[in-house]
Design a protein around this motif. Structure first.
Motif, PDB file in Angstrom:
ATOM      1  N   SER A   1      20.923 -32.357  14.205  1.00 24.16           N
ATOM      2  CA  SER A   1      20.787 -33.690  13.338  1.00 24.16           C
ATOM      3  C   SER A   1      19.735 -34.117  12.899  1.00 24.16           C
ATOM      4  CB  SER A   1      21.634 -34.466  14.165  1.00 24.16           C
ATOM      5  OG  SER A   1      21.318 -35.941  13.616  1.00 24.16           O
ATOM      6  N   SER A   2      19.680 -34.758  11.769  1.00 24.16           N
ATOM      7  CA  SER A   2      18.435 -35.264  11.143  1.00 24.16           C
ATOM      8  C   SER A   2      17.728 -36.489  11.989  1.00 24.16           C
ATOM      9  CB  SER A   2      18.892 -35.699   9.677  1.00 24.16           C
ATOM     10  OG  SER A   2      19.751 -37.015   9.888  1.00 24.16           O
ATOM     11  N   THR A   3      18.389 -36.986  12.794  1.00 25.90           N
ATOM     12  CA  THR A   3      18.151 -38.143  13.752  1.00 25.90           C
ATOM     13  C   THR A   3      18.127 -37.587  15.101  1.00 25.90           C
ATOM     14  OG1 THR A   3      20.203 -38.882  13.566  1.00 25.90           O
ATOM     15  CG2 THR A   3      18.656 -39.875  12.179  1.00 25.90           C
ATOM     16  N   ASP A   4      17.780 -36.159  15.434  1.00 28.61           N
ATOM     17  CA  ASP A   4      17.675 -35.824  16.706  1.00 28.61           C
ATOM     18  C   ASP A   4      16.693 -35.008  16.818  1.00 28.61           C
ATOM     19  OD1 ASP A   4      18.179 -35.504  19.710  1.00 28.61           O
ATOM     20  OD2 ASP A   4      20.261 -34.876  19.493  1.00 28.61           O
ATOM     21  N   LYS A   5      16.235 -34.446  18.046  1.00 26.50           N
ATOM     22  CA  LYS A   5      15.123 -33.548  18.318  1.00 26.50           C
ATOM     23  C   LYS A   5      15.783 -32.209  17.978  1.00 26.50           C
ATOM     24  CE  LYS A   5      12.706 -36.316  21.805  1.00 26.50           C
ATOM     25  NZ  LYS A   5      12.091 -36.295  22.972  1.00 26.50           N
ATOM     26  N   PRO A   6      14.873 -31.326  17.550  1.00 20.93           N
ATOM     27  CA  PRO A   6      15.349 -29.886  17.290  1.00 20.93           C
ATOM     28  C   PRO A   6      15.957 -29.123  18.299  1.00 20.93           C
ATOM     29  CG  PRO A   6      13.455 -30.217  15.978  1.00 20.93           C
ATOM     30  CD  PRO A   6      13.472 -31.541  16.843  1.00 20.93           C
TER      31      PRO A   6
ATOM     32  N   ASP B   1      29.914 -30.254   4.547  1.00 25.37           N
ATOM     33  CA  ASP B   1      29.230 -31.697   4.132  1.00 25.37           C
ATOM     34  C   ASP B   1      27.786 -31.719   4.987  1.00 25.37           C
ATOM     35  OD1 ASP B   1      28.558 -34.022   3.479  1.00 25.37           O
ATOM     36  OD2 ASP B   1      29.821 -35.028   5.209  1.00 25.37           O
ATOM     37  N   VAL B   2      26.748 -31.714   4.136  1.00 22.50           N
ATOM     38  CA  VAL B   2      25.447 -31.421   4.666  1.00 22.50           C
ATOM     39  C   VAL B   2      24.906 -32.880   4.925  1.00 22.50           C
ATOM     40  CG1 VAL B   2      24.944 -29.329   3.626  1.00 22.50           C
ATOM     41  CG2 VAL B   2      24.410 -31.321   2.344  1.00 22.50           C
ATOM     42  N   SER B   3      25.556 -34.252   5.003  1.00 19.53           N
ATOM     43  CA  SER B   3      25.202 -35.501   5.161  1.00 19.53           C
ATOM     44  C   SER B   3      24.968 -35.357   6.670  1.00 19.53           C
ATOM     45  CB  SER B   3      25.913 -36.585   4.688  1.00 19.53           C
ATOM     46  OG  SER B   3      25.821 -36.643   3.565  1.00 19.53           O
ATOM     47  N   HIS B   4      23.803 -36.017   7.292  1.00 22.17           N
ATOM     48  CA  HIS B   4      23.284 -36.076   8.660  1.00 22.17           C
ATOM     49  C   HIS B   4      22.786 -34.899   9.281  1.00 22.17           C
ATOM     50  CE1 HIS B   4      24.823 -40.134  10.009  1.00 22.17           C
ATOM     51  NE2 HIS B   4      26.069 -39.925   9.448  1.00 22.17           N
ATOM     52  N   ILE B   5      22.742 -33.688   8.691  1.00 23.89           N
ATOM     53  CA  ILE B   5      22.264 -32.578   9.370  1.00 23.89           C
ATOM     54  C   ILE B   5      20.574 -32.734   8.943  1.00 23.89           C
ATOM     55  CG2 ILE B   5      24.388 -31.475   8.859  1.00 23.89           C
ATOM     56  CD1 ILE B   5      23.219 -29.509   7.177  1.00 23.89           C
ATOM     57  N   SER B   6      19.976 -31.935  10.031  1.00 18.73           N
ATOM     58  CA  SER B   6      18.448 -31.742   9.895  1.00 18.73           C
ATOM     59  C   SER B   6      18.228 -31.074   8.395  1.00 18.73           C
ATOM     60  CB  SER B   6      18.083 -31.178  11.047  1.00 18.73           C
ATOM     61  OG  SER B   6      18.254 -29.712  10.852  1.00 18.73           O
ATOM     62  N   ASP B   7      16.797 -31.015   8.015  1.00 17.78           N
ATOM     63  CA  ASP B   7      16.352 -30.470   6.859  1.00 17.78           C
ATOM     64  C   ASP B   7      16.606 -28.987   7.081  1.00 17.78           C
ATOM     65  OD1 ASP B   7      15.661 -33.184   6.179  1.00 17.78           O
ATOM     66  OD2 ASP B   7      13.671 -32.571   5.819  1.00 17.78           O
ATOM     67  N   GLN B   8      16.284 -28.571   8.319  1.00 16.67           N
ATOM     68  CA  GLN B   8      16.234 -26.933   8.459  1.00 16.67           C
ATOM     69  C   GLN B   8      17.734 -26.515   8.395  1.00 16.67           C
ATOM     70  OE1 GLN B   8      13.773 -24.659   8.432  1.00 16.67           O
ATOM     71  NE2 GLN B   8      15.579 -23.355   7.833  1.00 16.67           N
ATOM     72  N   ALA B   9      18.678 -27.434   8.874  1.00 16.19           N
ATOM     73  CA  ALA B   9      20.054 -26.973   8.918  1.00 16.19           C
ATOM     74  C   ALA B   9      20.508 -27.337   7.476  1.00 16.19           C
ATOM     75  CB  ALA B   9      21.006 -28.116   9.983  1.00 16.19           C
ATOM     76  N   PHE B  10      20.174 -28.179   6.634  1.00 14.81           N
ATOM     77  CA  PHE B  10      20.481 -28.116   5.359  1.00 14.81           C
ATOM     78  C   PHE B  10      20.171 -26.732   4.625  1.00 14.81           C
ATOM     79  CE2 PHE B  10      19.152 -28.706   1.170  1.00 14.81           C
ATOM     80  CZ  PHE B  10      20.223 -29.337   0.388  1.00 14.81           C
ATOM     81  N   PHE B  11      18.838 -26.296   4.716  1.00 17.10           N
ATOM     82  CA  PHE B  11      18.643 -24.829   4.113  1.00 17.10           C
ATOM     83  C   PHE B  11      19.347 -23.872   4.676  1.00 17.10           C
ATOM     84  CE2 PHE B  11      14.962 -27.896   2.906  1.00 17.10           C
ATOM     85  CZ  PHE B  11      14.866 -27.816   1.545  1.00 17.10           C
TER      86      PHE B  11
ATOM     87  N   CYS C   1      13.898 -43.863  -0.951  1.00 19.18           N
ATOM     88  CA  CYS C   1      13.807 -44.608   0.458  1.00 19.18           C
ATOM     89  C   CYS C   1      13.534 -43.565   1.625  1.00 19.18           C
ATOM     90  CB  CYS C   1      15.279 -45.363   0.675  1.00 19.18           C
ATOM     91  SG  CYS C   1      15.190 -46.015   2.392  1.00 19.18           S
ATOM     92  N   ASN C   2      12.402 -43.524   2.126  1.00 19.82           N
ATOM     93  CA  ASN C   2      11.911 -42.693   3.359  1.00 19.82           C
ATOM     94  C   ASN C   2      12.854 -42.768   4.447  1.00 19.82           C
ATOM     95  OD1 ASN C   2      10.422 -40.440   4.087  1.00 19.82           O
ATOM     96  ND2 ASN C   2       8.877 -41.904   4.632  1.00 19.82           N
ATOM     97  N   HIS C   3      13.907 -41.809   4.578  1.00 17.59           N
ATOM     98  CA  HIS C   3      14.657 -42.092   5.541  1.00 17.59           C
ATOM     99  C   HIS C   3      15.145 -40.726   5.979  1.00 17.59           C
ATOM    100  CE1 HIS C   3      18.003 -42.740   8.626  1.00 17.59           C
ATOM    101  NE2 HIS C   3      17.662 -43.961   8.743  1.00 17.59           N
ATOM    102  N   PRO C   4      15.050 -40.306   7.231  1.00 16.11           N
ATOM    103  CA  PRO C   4      15.565 -38.744   7.390  1.00 16.11           C
ATOM    104  C   PRO C   4      17.013 -38.396   6.910  1.00 16.11           C
ATOM    105  CG  PRO C   4      15.198 -39.580   9.386  1.00 16.11           C
ATOM    106  CD  PRO C   4      14.742 -40.591   8.313  1.00 16.11           C
ATOM    107  N   ARG C   5      17.746 -39.328   6.831  1.00 19.61           N
ATOM    108  CA  ARG C   5      19.118 -39.159   6.395  1.00 19.61           C
ATOM    109  C   ARG C   5      19.223 -38.740   4.872  1.00 19.61           C
ATOM    110  NH1 ARG C   5      22.862 -38.675   5.640  1.00 19.61           N
ATOM    111  NH2 ARG C   5      24.413 -40.455   5.936  1.00 19.61           N
ATOM    112  N   ASN C   6      18.355 -39.100   4.247  1.00 16.60           N
ATOM    113  CA  ASN C   6      18.406 -39.022   2.943  1.00 16.60           C
ATOM    114  C   ASN C   6      17.662 -37.407   2.562  1.00 16.60           C
ATOM    115  OD1 ASN C   6      19.251 -41.449   2.372  1.00 16.60           O
ATOM    116  ND2 ASN C   6      17.538 -42.318   2.011  1.00 16.60           N
ATOM    117  N   LEU C   7      18.069 -36.958   1.381  1.00 18.01           N
ATOM    118  CA  LEU C   7      17.745 -35.759   0.967  1.00 18.01           C
ATOM    119  C   LEU C   7      16.353 -35.758   0.104  1.00 18.01           C
ATOM    120  CD1 LEU C   7      20.971 -34.197  -0.534  1.00 18.01           C
ATOM    121  CD2 LEU C   7      19.948 -34.325   1.947  1.00 18.01           C
TER     122      LEU C   7
END
Length: 395
Positions: free
Chosen positions: A175-180, A204-214, A235-241
């Motif tokens: 998740s984008s808001t959890d530890k890898p 759907d790639v909302s909520h997933i981590s940057d690496q998971a997205f790629f 808006c600098n939030h990890p949930r955003n792209l």
């Protein structure tokens, strides 16, 4: 020269207003779609009736969908992350099934006004018949557990996208808001993406981590969606792209659906008392993880009570359209749409429920977007991706 100047200014004003047409008229002509609401969390709650106006504690109902000109909406089958054990997976599956049953029941009770939709054709057909469309998306792949075959079971029940995770890691991805944990997409997650491609189900790639997205972008043979995400550059939030992610999304042919949850729109001044109360509530309810239906209802009541007690200034519709502008300038109008996150925390100043959706159209028209642009934004782009994913299925 003066006459030419006045003519030129008049031309610009008419162009920005749809050549004399009001923003509301343009809005009503668009087939409008919201790709993410958490309204199913309210189904079965005392006092909530989807067919009637529910101003207290909700953002979506059929009355306000009509007022806001909203034609189609994805109801999220949301299950919060719990224990990754056989008992936890069973509980998650049972909850997902209850939500699916609740949605089917409420559609049946309001069949004169609304119908379930399973394809892009359904959205257009229902609109032509004067009915609203309810689609189904699953928020958090947790109910899949470790059983890939359940993806097809949920597809058969009508689920047309799966948000791979929520605020915590699961067995599919980080998740984008959890530890890898998996360093992106897990091997099981790769298999699930393959299965979703096979079925014609959107990833759907909302909520997933940057690496998971790629990892998803690399793995998926079909375009993907971000059902409720904004631009991190605004808006600098990890949930955003990030811009890099948005560019990759364009290359993939996908679409990002901007949402109206304030924390993802603009960083506002903190309210220490409210933050303390919300933190205490999260502690009381296990960080909102692994809750029963009854606990969710009670937590929601207490959340809304805190929200009423400690009012804070919300971002505006203009702040939201700043995200749309950034995305359009970076990757073009063909890759952005709308996914509110209403009834899951979404809401802005001047946009607290679906009845106010024309305010977005008005601001976009004011900034120079054409009717063609708005048709793409309000549903055309998402339905194009949906159709492409459907066409690629090998079921």
């Amino acid at each position: 020269m003066r006459q030419f100047f006045l003519f030129f200014i008049g031309f610009i004003i008419m162009a920005r207003s749809g050549f004399g047409q009001s923003a509301n008229e343009i809005h009503q002509r668009c087939l409008t779609l919201d790709s993410h609401t958490d309204t199913p969390l309210l189904l079965g709650r005392d006092g909530f009736d989807l067919g009637k106006r529910n101003d207290a504690g909700s953002c979506v109902d059929l009355v306000r969908m009509e007022e806001g000109g909203l034609d189609a909406v994805f109801f999220a089958v949301f299950v919060s992350q719990g224990n990754r054990t056989p008992a936890g997976y069973l509980q998650a599956k049972q909850k997902a099934e209850r939500i699916l049953n609740n949605v089917e029941n409420v559609v049946r009770e309001n069949s004169d006004k609304v119908a379930l939709a399973f394809s892009t054709d359904d959205a257009y057909r229902n609109a032509a018949n004067g009915k609203k469309s309810i689609f189904l998306g699953m928020e958090n792949g947790y109910p899949i557990g470790r059983d890939k075959s359940l993806v097809e079971e949920y597809y058969r029940r009508g689920v047309r996208y799966i948000t791979l995770c929520h605020t915590k890691n699961n067995d599919l991805c980080d998740s984008s808001t959890d530890k890898p944990e998996h360093q992106g997409l897990s091997p099981l997650g790769e298999e699930v993406v393959d299965e979703m491609n096979r079925l014609g189900m959107m990833v759907d790639v909302s909520h997933i981590s940057d690496q998971a997205f790629f990892d998803v972008i690399k793995r998926s043979k079909a375009p993907v969606i971000a059902s409720h995400s904004n631009a991190r550059a605004v808006c600098n939030h990890p949930r955003n792209l990030t811009d890099e992610m948005l560019l990759a999304l364009k290359e993939n042919g996908g679409v990002v659906q901007v949402c109206v949850l304030g924390a993802y729109v603009k960083t506002m001044p903190e309210n220490p008392k409210k933050e303390a109360a919300m933190n205490a509530l999260a502690e009381k309810y296990n960080q909102f993880q692994d809750l029963t239906d009854e606990q969710w209802q009670q937590a929601g009541k207490e959340w809304r009570a805190i929200d009423r007690k400690y009012r804070k200034r919300l971002p505006s519709v203009s702040d939201l359209v700043d995200h749309i502008d950034h995305i359009v300038q970076l990757i073009g109008i063909d890759h952005v749409g709308f996914g509110s996150d209403f009834d899951g925390g979404g809401g802005l100043s001047g946009l607290k429920d679906v009845s106010r959706l024309p305010a977005i159209t008005a601001e976009m028209v004011r900034r120079g977007y054409s009717e063609e642009d708005l048709e793409k934004f309000w549903g055309g782009n998402f339905l194009r991706v949906f159709a492409q994913v459907e066409a690629m299925k090998t079921l």
